[in-house]
Design a protein around this motif. Sequence first.
Motif, PDB file in Angstrom:
ATOM      1  N   GLU A 186     -11.279 -28.192  41.640  1.00  0.00           N
ATOM      2  CA  GLU A 186     -10.387 -28.798  42.562  1.00  0.00           C
ATOM      3  C   GLU A 186      -9.118 -28.824  41.997  1.00  0.00           C
ATOM      4  OE1 GLU A 186     -10.221 -31.866  46.517  1.00  0.00           O
ATOM      5  OE2 GLU A 186     -11.055 -32.851  44.360  1.00  0.00           O
ATOM      6  N   ALA A 187      -9.084 -29.384  40.741  1.00  0.00           N
ATOM      7  CA  ALA A 187      -7.733 -29.645  40.130  1.00  0.00           C
ATOM      8  C   ALA A 187      -7.162 -28.423  39.369  1.00  0.00           C
ATOM      9  CB  ALA A 187      -7.906 -30.556  38.749  1.00  0.00           C
ATOM     10  N   SER A 188      -7.778 -27.364  39.575  1.00  0.00           N
ATOM     11  CA  SER A 188      -7.502 -26.009  38.745  1.00  0.00           C
ATOM     12  C   SER A 188      -6.451 -25.464  39.615  1.00  0.00           C
ATOM     13  CB  SER A 188      -8.755 -24.902  38.625  1.00  0.00           C
ATOM     14  OG  SER A 188      -8.180 -23.899  37.880  1.00  0.00           O
ATOM     15  N   GLU A 189      -5.090 -25.211  39.339  1.00  0.00           N
ATOM     16  CA  GLU A 189      -4.194 -24.569  39.853  1.00  0.00           C
ATOM     17  C   GLU A 189      -4.620 -22.793  39.981  1.00  0.00           C
ATOM     18  OE1 GLU A 189      -0.404 -25.571  38.477  1.00  0.00           O
ATOM     19  OE2 GLU A 189      -0.494 -27.501  39.174  1.00  0.00           O
ATOM     20  N   PRO A 190      -4.592 -22.544  38.719  1.00  0.00           N
ATOM     21  CA  PRO A 190      -5.205 -20.937  38.665  1.00  0.00           C
ATOM     22  C   PRO A 190      -6.135 -20.346  39.558  1.00  0.00           C
ATOM     23  CG  PRO A 190      -4.812 -21.826  36.441  1.00  0.00           C
ATOM     24  CD  PRO A 190      -4.923 -22.743  37.360  1.00  0.00           C
ATOM     25  N   LEU A 191      -7.042 -21.159  39.619  1.00  0.00           N
ATOM     26  CA  LEU A 191      -8.344 -20.762  40.667  1.00  0.00           C
ATOM     27  C   LEU A 191      -8.201 -21.140  42.087  1.00  0.00           C
ATOM     28  CD1 LEU A 191     -11.423 -21.900  38.271  1.00  0.00           C
ATOM     29  CD2 LEU A 191     -10.432 -19.555  38.914  1.00  0.00           C
ATOM     30  N   THR A 192      -7.386 -22.208  42.444  1.00  0.00           N
ATOM     31  CA  THR A 192      -7.069 -22.451  43.721  1.00  0.00           C
ATOM     32  C   THR A 192      -5.833 -21.488  44.315  1.00  0.00           C
ATOM     33  OG1 THR A 192      -6.900 -24.954  43.466  1.00  0.00           O
ATOM     34  CG2 THR A 192      -5.545 -24.117  45.329  1.00  0.00           C
ATOM     35  N   GLU A 193      -5.040 -20.800  43.376  1.00  0.00           N
ATOM     36  CA  GLU A 193      -4.257 -19.463  43.765  1.00  0.00           C
ATOM     37  C   GLU A 193      -5.240 -18.411  43.975  1.00  0.00           C
ATOM     38  OE1 GLU A 193      -0.696 -16.884  42.110  1.00  0.00           O
ATOM     39  OE2 GLU A 193      -1.373 -18.415  40.883  1.00  0.00           O
ATOM     40  N   ALA A 194      -6.143 -18.134  43.032  1.00  0.00           N
ATOM     41  CA  ALA A 194      -6.998 -16.853  43.109  1.00  0.00           C
ATOM     42  C   ALA A 194      -7.800 -17.067  44.399  1.00  0.00           C
ATOM     43  CB  ALA A 194      -8.113 -16.845  42.049  1.00  0.00           C
ATOM     44  N   PHE A 195      -8.564 -18.118  44.594  1.00  0.00           N
ATOM     45  CA  PHE A 195      -9.550 -18.045  45.796  1.00  0.00           C
ATOM     46  C   PHE A 195      -8.937 -18.665  47.077  1.00  0.00           C
ATOM     47  CE2 PHE A 195     -12.556 -18.661  42.476  1.00  0.00           C
ATOM     48  CZ  PHE A 195     -13.646 -17.886  42.773  1.00  0.00           C
ATOM     49  N   GLY A 196      -7.637 -19.184  47.093  1.00  0.00           N
ATOM     50  CA  GLY A 196      -6.815 -19.724  48.363  1.00  0.00           C
ATOM     51  C   GLY A 196      -7.405 -21.094  48.589  1.00  0.00           C
ATOM     52  N   GLY A 197      -6.565 -22.144  48.896  1.00  0.00           N
ATOM     53  CA  GLY A 197      -6.667 -23.563  49.015  1.00  0.00           C
ATOM     54  C   GLY A 197      -7.899 -23.563  50.094  1.00  0.00           C
ATOM     55  N   ASP A 198      -7.545 -22.728  51.198  1.00  0.00           N
ATOM     56  CA  ASP A 198      -8.620 -22.822  52.422  1.00  0.00           C
ATOM     57  C   ASP A 198     -10.122 -22.585  52.065  1.00  0.00           C
ATOM     58  OD1 ASP A 198      -6.510 -23.752  53.910  1.00  0.00           O
ATOM     59  OD2 ASP A 198      -6.196 -21.649  55.040  1.00  0.00           O
ATOM     60  N   PHE A 199     -10.120 -21.698  51.244  1.00  0.00           N
ATOM     61  CA  PHE A 199     -11.618 -21.014  50.957  1.00  0.00           C
ATOM     62  C   PHE A 199     -12.093 -22.341  49.783  1.00  0.00           C
ATOM     63  CE2 PHE A 199     -14.860 -19.754  47.768  1.00  0.00           C
ATOM     64  CZ  PHE A 199     -15.662 -19.409  48.332  1.00  0.00           C
ATOM     65  N   LEU A 200     -11.347 -22.836  48.876  1.00  0.00           N
ATOM     66  CA  LEU A 200     -11.965 -23.883  48.183  1.00  0.00           C
ATOM     67  C   LEU A 200     -12.118 -25.267  48.649  1.00  0.00           C
ATOM     68  CD1 LEU A 200     -10.081 -23.662  44.459  1.00  0.00           C
ATOM     69  CD2 LEU A 200     -12.278 -23.130  45.316  1.00  0.00           C
ATOM     70  N   LYS A 201     -11.463 -25.388  49.682  1.00  0.00           N
ATOM     71  CA  LYS A 201     -11.757 -26.380  50.692  1.00  0.00           C
ATOM     72  C   LYS A 201     -13.276 -26.488  51.029  1.00  0.00           C
ATOM     73  CE  LYS A 201     -10.699 -28.829  55.039  1.00  0.00           C
ATOM     74  NZ  LYS A 201     -10.044 -28.706  56.277  1.00  0.00           N
ATOM     75  N   VAL A 202     -13.517 -25.545  51.922  1.00  0.00           N
ATOM     76  CA  VAL A 202     -14.801 -25.029  52.173  1.00  0.00           C
ATOM     77  C   VAL A 202     -15.959 -25.283  51.199  1.00  0.00           C
ATOM     78  CG1 VAL A 202     -16.250 -23.341  53.385  1.00  0.00           C
ATOM     79  CG2 VAL A 202     -14.153 -23.902  54.319  1.00  0.00           C
ATOM     80  N   PHE A 203     -15.710 -24.463  50.326  1.00  0.00           N
ATOM     81  CA  PHE A 203     -16.705 -24.383  49.043  1.00  0.00           C
ATOM     82  C   PHE A 203     -17.102 -26.012  48.538  1.00  0.00           C
ATOM     83  CE2 PHE A 203     -17.865 -24.171  44.519  1.00  0.00           C
ATOM     84  CZ  PHE A 203     -18.938 -23.255  44.536  1.00  0.00           C
ATOM     85  N   LEU A 204     -15.896 -26.677  48.272  1.00  0.00           N
ATOM     86  CA  LEU A 204     -15.733 -27.909  47.710  1.00  0.00           C
ATOM     87  C   LEU A 204     -16.582 -28.832  48.640  1.00  0.00           C
ATOM     88  CD1 LEU A 204     -12.422 -28.284  45.871  1.00  0.00           C
ATOM     89  CD2 LEU A 204     -14.762 -28.205  44.834  1.00  0.00           C
ATOM     90  N   ALA A 205     -16.298 -29.017  49.896  1.00  0.00           N
ATOM     91  CA  ALA A 205     -16.999 -29.763  50.910  1.00  0.00           C
ATOM     92  C   ALA A 205     -18.413 -29.296  50.930  1.00  0.00           C
ATOM     93  CB  ALA A 205     -16.222 -29.801  52.376  1.00  0.00           C
ATOM     94  N   ASN A 206     -18.753 -27.954  50.872  1.00  0.00           N
ATOM     95  CA  ASN A 206     -20.213 -27.531  51.003  1.00  0.00           C
ATOM     96  C   ASN A 206     -21.010 -28.201  49.822  1.00  0.00           C
ATOM     97  OD1 ASN A 206     -22.413 -25.588  50.382  1.00  0.00           O
ATOM     98  ND2 ASN A 206     -21.853 -24.986  52.771  1.00  0.00           N
ATOM     99  N   ARG A 207     -20.418 -28.117  48.570  1.00  0.00           N
ATOM    100  CA  ARG A 207     -21.147 -28.237  47.407  1.00  0.00           C
ATOM    101  C   ARG A 207     -21.408 -30.040  47.360  1.00  0.00           C
ATOM    102  NH1 ARG A 207     -24.583 -25.735  46.270  1.00  0.00           N
ATOM    103  NH2 ARG A 207     -24.287 -25.543  48.602  1.00  0.00           N
ATOM    104  N   ARG A 208     -20.245 -30.424  47.609  1.00  0.00           N
ATOM    105  CA  ARG A 208     -20.259 -32.006  47.631  1.00  0.00           C
ATOM    106  C   ARG A 208     -21.223 -32.495  48.602  1.00  0.00           C
ATOM    107  NH1 ARG A 208     -13.802 -32.308  46.270  1.00  0.00           N
ATOM    108  NH2 ARG A 208     -13.986 -32.913  44.018  1.00  0.00           N
ATOM    109  N   ALA A 209     -21.430 -32.022  49.703  1.00  0.00           N
ATOM    110  CA  ALA A 209     -22.123 -32.605  50.575  1.00  0.00           C
ATOM    111  C   ALA A 209     -23.933 -32.296  50.182  1.00  0.00           C
ATOM    112  CB  ALA A 209     -22.109 -32.107  52.018  1.00  0.00           C
ATOM    113  N   GLU A 210     -23.940 -31.098  49.560  1.00  0.00           N
ATOM    114  CA  GLU A 210     -25.408 -30.705  49.007  1.00  0.00           C
ATOM    115  C   GLU A 210     -25.540 -31.732  48.065  1.00  0.00           C
ATOM    116  OE1 GLU A 210     -26.620 -26.749  48.825  1.00  0.00           O
ATOM    117  OE2 GLU A 210     -27.484 -27.109  46.794  1.00  0.00           O
ATOM    118  N   ARG A 211     -24.626 -31.898  47.091  1.00  0.00           N
ATOM    119  CA  ARG A 211     -24.809 -32.866  45.986  1.00  0.00           C
ATOM    120  C   ARG A 211     -25.340 -34.340  46.630  1.00  0.00           C
ATOM    121  NH1 ARG A 211     -22.364 -36.752  43.461  1.00  0.00           N
ATOM    122  NH2 ARG A 211     -23.211 -37.307  41.351  1.00  0.00           N
ATOM    123  N   GLU A 212     -24.446 -34.624  47.450  1.00  0.00           N
ATOM    124  CA  GLU A 212     -24.868 -36.250  47.974  1.00  0.00           C
ATOM    125  C   GLU A 212     -26.177 -36.252  48.706  1.00  0.00           C
ATOM    126  OE1 GLU A 212     -23.029 -38.969  51.732  1.00  0.00           O
ATOM    127  OE2 GLU A 212     -21.732 -37.440  51.038  1.00  0.00           O
TER     128      GLU A 212
END
Length: 458
Positions: A414-440
């Motif tokens: 989430e804190a990585s600027e280069p990967l946020t640029e590569a994936f796009g902030g909207d995609f990373l929002k979806v990915f992070l929310a998905n993975r965090r919910a599964e972890r919970e």
Amino acid sequence: MSSHPVDEARDFLARHPDIDSIDLLLSDLNGVQRGKRIPRDNLEKAYLNGINLPGSVFALDITGNTIEATGLGLDTGDRDFVCRPVAGTLMPTPWLRNGRHAQLLMSMHDDDDSPFFADPRSVLARQVRRLDDMGLKAMVALELEFYLVDRQRTELGMSQPPRSPATGERATESQLYSISELDEYAAFLEDIQHAAEVQQLPLDTALKECAPGQFEINLLHGDDVLKACDSAVLLKRLIKGVAIQHGFEATFMAKPYGGEAGNGMHVHMSLLDAQGNNVFAAADENPLGTETLHHAIGGLMALMADSMALFAPNMNSFRRFQPGLYVPMTPTWGYDNRSVALRIPSGPNVARRVEHRVAGADANPYLLLTTLLASIDYGIRQQIDPGPAVTGNAYTQFEPTLSNSWAQALDHLEASEPLTEAFGGDFLKVFLANRRAEREAAMQMVSKLEYDWYLRHV
């Protein structure tokens, strides 16, 4: 070559009159195949008009539940988007229904027919285009490790190696590179080879891997990254399907057995310029390659910690990172050295490349290649020096620095600027929310180990 996309469907149906149904497949965030099954009479319509699937396909966790925090579920009315065929992927599936079945990869599109932002295949396509803008094309090959397991579980409900088709005995030893074990499973491997030929998947080699029941199958290198990832996801489906035919199950789970080697997905990569020259190959045939290769390695090392949530996408993924089992746990590189994270294999200078050895076989191939190409792009643009190559055993020279914490890995991403640029902030929002919910959800489960250790003693 077909003059219109629908001609692909018509030609296929004419050549395969016995096929009566087709699976339309879409890879979700976990690399799980979702989609619809249609009768042959609907195939041309699918090519002409596409098919509708909800965007929430990319909000599903590994259990198939929609993660509403992604914003792709009820916040949108769980609305549909059109999915269109991926050219060249319409193939028979000979292990299903006596050859009367086929499959076709799809990709999701937005209202203006542009690629849907949360489709992992579209994310990779964008990164490939960025590399094209630099006048470069990636040459890649993927290696997939997997276990065959008995469909019958142990008394405790755990997986176990299958009984050998030749001897009826369960393997208890590693037997790395064993030819006799390849012979014992020859019928299974031959059926994989046959099905891959039918599906035009570029199989290279098969080998017996480190642990009981563990194998590796490699794909040939090619200069079409999207096709390479398509081949990887289709090969995983093929292996699972053929295994069921032979009375086994195949798993790409990162760590099926705590004390045995995990399943990795190694990726070999080089870069070609506009003239088709390998920019990693040094003119003087230096085995350590060119400055461009060093910068690419520098980028891969610099973003490796930020990338762990993509290399290890679930709870079990992190169990693979244990000492003594040939899994890199710190960013390192070297020549012909399997103890490092980034290995330059020996071989002809024209084939100079880097092998990425960190990701598990449970990683999504599209997201993995997006990560690796973005890291290489970053290293070349920033001219990152990777430092000296490692000689000898890297495991004894470097302390582990890559996170083995799922939560921490997600925070790093989430804190990585280069990967946020590569994936796009909207995609990373979806990915992070998905993975965090599964972890919970995973953290709410209490394991047998916890009862054994703590129930009576604390």
